[in-house]
Design an enzyme around this catalytic site. Sequence first.
Site, PDB file in Angstrom:
ATOM      1  N   CYS A  57       0.857  -1.187   0.000  1.00  0.00           N
ATOM      2  CA  CYS A  57       0.000   0.000   0.000  1.00  0.00           C
ATOM      3  C   CYS A  57       0.895   1.239   0.000  1.00  0.00           C
ATOM      4  CB  CYS A  57      -0.927  -0.012   1.207  1.00  0.00           C
ATOM      5  SG  CYS A  57      -2.089  -1.400   1.216  1.00  0.00           S
ATOM      6  N   CYS A 103       1.709   3.365   3.234  1.00  0.00           N
ATOM      7  CA  CYS A 103       2.008   2.622   4.459  1.00  0.00           C
ATOM      8  C   CYS A 103       3.492   2.278   4.553  1.00  0.00           C
ATOM      9  CB  CYS A 103       1.163   1.340   4.487  1.00  0.00           C
ATOM     10  SG  CYS A 103       1.421   0.307   5.946  1.00  0.00           S
ATOM     11  N   CYS A 139      -0.579   4.380  13.204  1.00  0.00           N
ATOM     12  CA  CYS A 139      -1.137   3.592  12.105  1.00  0.00           C
ATOM     13  C   CYS A 139      -0.333   3.814  10.824  1.00  0.00           C
ATOM     14  CB  CYS A 139      -2.599   3.981  11.896  1.00  0.00           C
ATOM     15  SG  CYS A 139      -3.428   3.069  10.605  1.00  0.00           S
TER      16      CYS A 139
END
Length: 411
Positions: A147, A150, A381
Amino acid sequence: MSVTDAVAVKSSFSPVPATAEQNTKPSLIGLSREEMGDALRQKGVPDRQVKMRVSQIWNWVYVRGVSDFDHMSNVAKDMRDMLKTHFTIARPEIVEEQVSNDGTRKWLLRFPPRGAGRPVEVETVYIPEEGRGTLCISSQVGCSLTCSFCHTGTQRLVRNLTAEEILSQLLLARDRLGDFPDRDVPVGAMVPAEGRKVSNIVMMGMGEPLYNFEAVKQALLIASDGDGLSLSKRRITLSTSGVVPEIIRTGEEIGVMLAISLHAVRDDLRDILVPINKKYPLKELIDACRKYPGLSNARRITFEYVMLKDVNDSLEDAKGLIQLLKGVPAKINLIPFNPWPGTNYQCSEWSQIARFADFINSAGYASPIRTPRGRDILAACGQLKSESERMRKTERLAFEAMMIANHGADD
C-alpha cells in the site's frame, strides 16, 4: 518530541525470554487443547492424566501468565521436569522498548528461527486510552501488499507468524504492563477480568491477517477462550485490506469484529493506494461486507480511511463514500495520515478533515477522527516496520526534527 526508552511495570511473574536451548524446543503456546494433549501423550503422559494436565497448563499460561514451568506450583515436580526437558513457554526477546510522549508503548520483538530460517523481528504497539487499552498485534513479518501510503508496505514479506508468535505478543504485553495476577493469588482463585490494561486487541499491526488465516484464527480463538485470556470477541477487531474470499470465513469461523482498510471510493484511486483492489475491486469487497455473518447496527463494520491531502479528502470523495456504503451498518474511522521517512504523501489539513467528518456525520454515519498516537516513536497507524529494516540513525534524527517542526500543527 523525544524517544524515551521504557521502564515498564512488570508482573511478579517476571517473563522469561527464550534461551538458545529453548529455541530448539516446541512451544506449548498457541496449541489448541487437542494439540497440547497430543503433544503430552507423545512424551509419555498417560491418557487418564492428559485432560487434567492440559487444564493445569492452560490455566498457568493463559490465566496466570507464567513463562517458566517451575512456577506451576500445583504440577508435580517430575511433570514439570518433563515439560522443561521437551517444551518451552518462554517469551520472545525484547530488542527495544519505547514509550511515546502520549503514553503509547512500542516493542520490537525478535522470534527465533523456524527450520532453516533466520530470527525475525516484528513490532507490537500498546495504546492506553481512558477506560480501555488496545494492543495492536502483527500477523506477518513485513507485508506483501505494498500500500503506497504505508511504511510497513515498504518492507518485503519475510514470512507468516505462527499462532504461538501472534499470541506471544499479547502475553508479553500483559507481562510488561503488570496485567497478570500476582504470585500470591491462590491457585484456583478466580482472577477478575475487569480492570485489565489490555482490554482490546486489533489485528492491525504488520502484515495482512487474512493472508495468514489459519494461524490468526487459532490465536484469536485462544485469546477469546473463556477459560484463558478471556477477551470478548466484540473487543477483538481484525483489519483486512480486502482479501475478499476470507472475509465470510472470518465471520463464520472466528466471529470477531471486522475492519476494512478502505482509503478510496473509486477503483482507479484504490488501485494505487491499496493495490489488492486490482484483484478484489470495490464492488466485490462491499458485497462481501454486506454478507458478513452477524452484521447489524450493534455489530458494525469499521471502515478505515486515511486522510491524504489533495488525494482522497474532497467533499466529492465524502459523497462517494456515503454512496459506496449505503445500507451497510458501518462506522468510518478517519485517520490523519502519519508521516514516515521517504513518503510523498501529506496529511490533509485539519479543517478539511473536520469538513469531511461533518459531511459523513450528517449522512448518519459515525465518523470519529482518530487521534494520532505514538507518532514520535513511529508507532502510529501505517508506521510499523521491524528493526531489521529500521531506518538509519541519520534518517531517524531527520524524521524526529520534522516531527518537532510539525508538532504545533498536530495539536
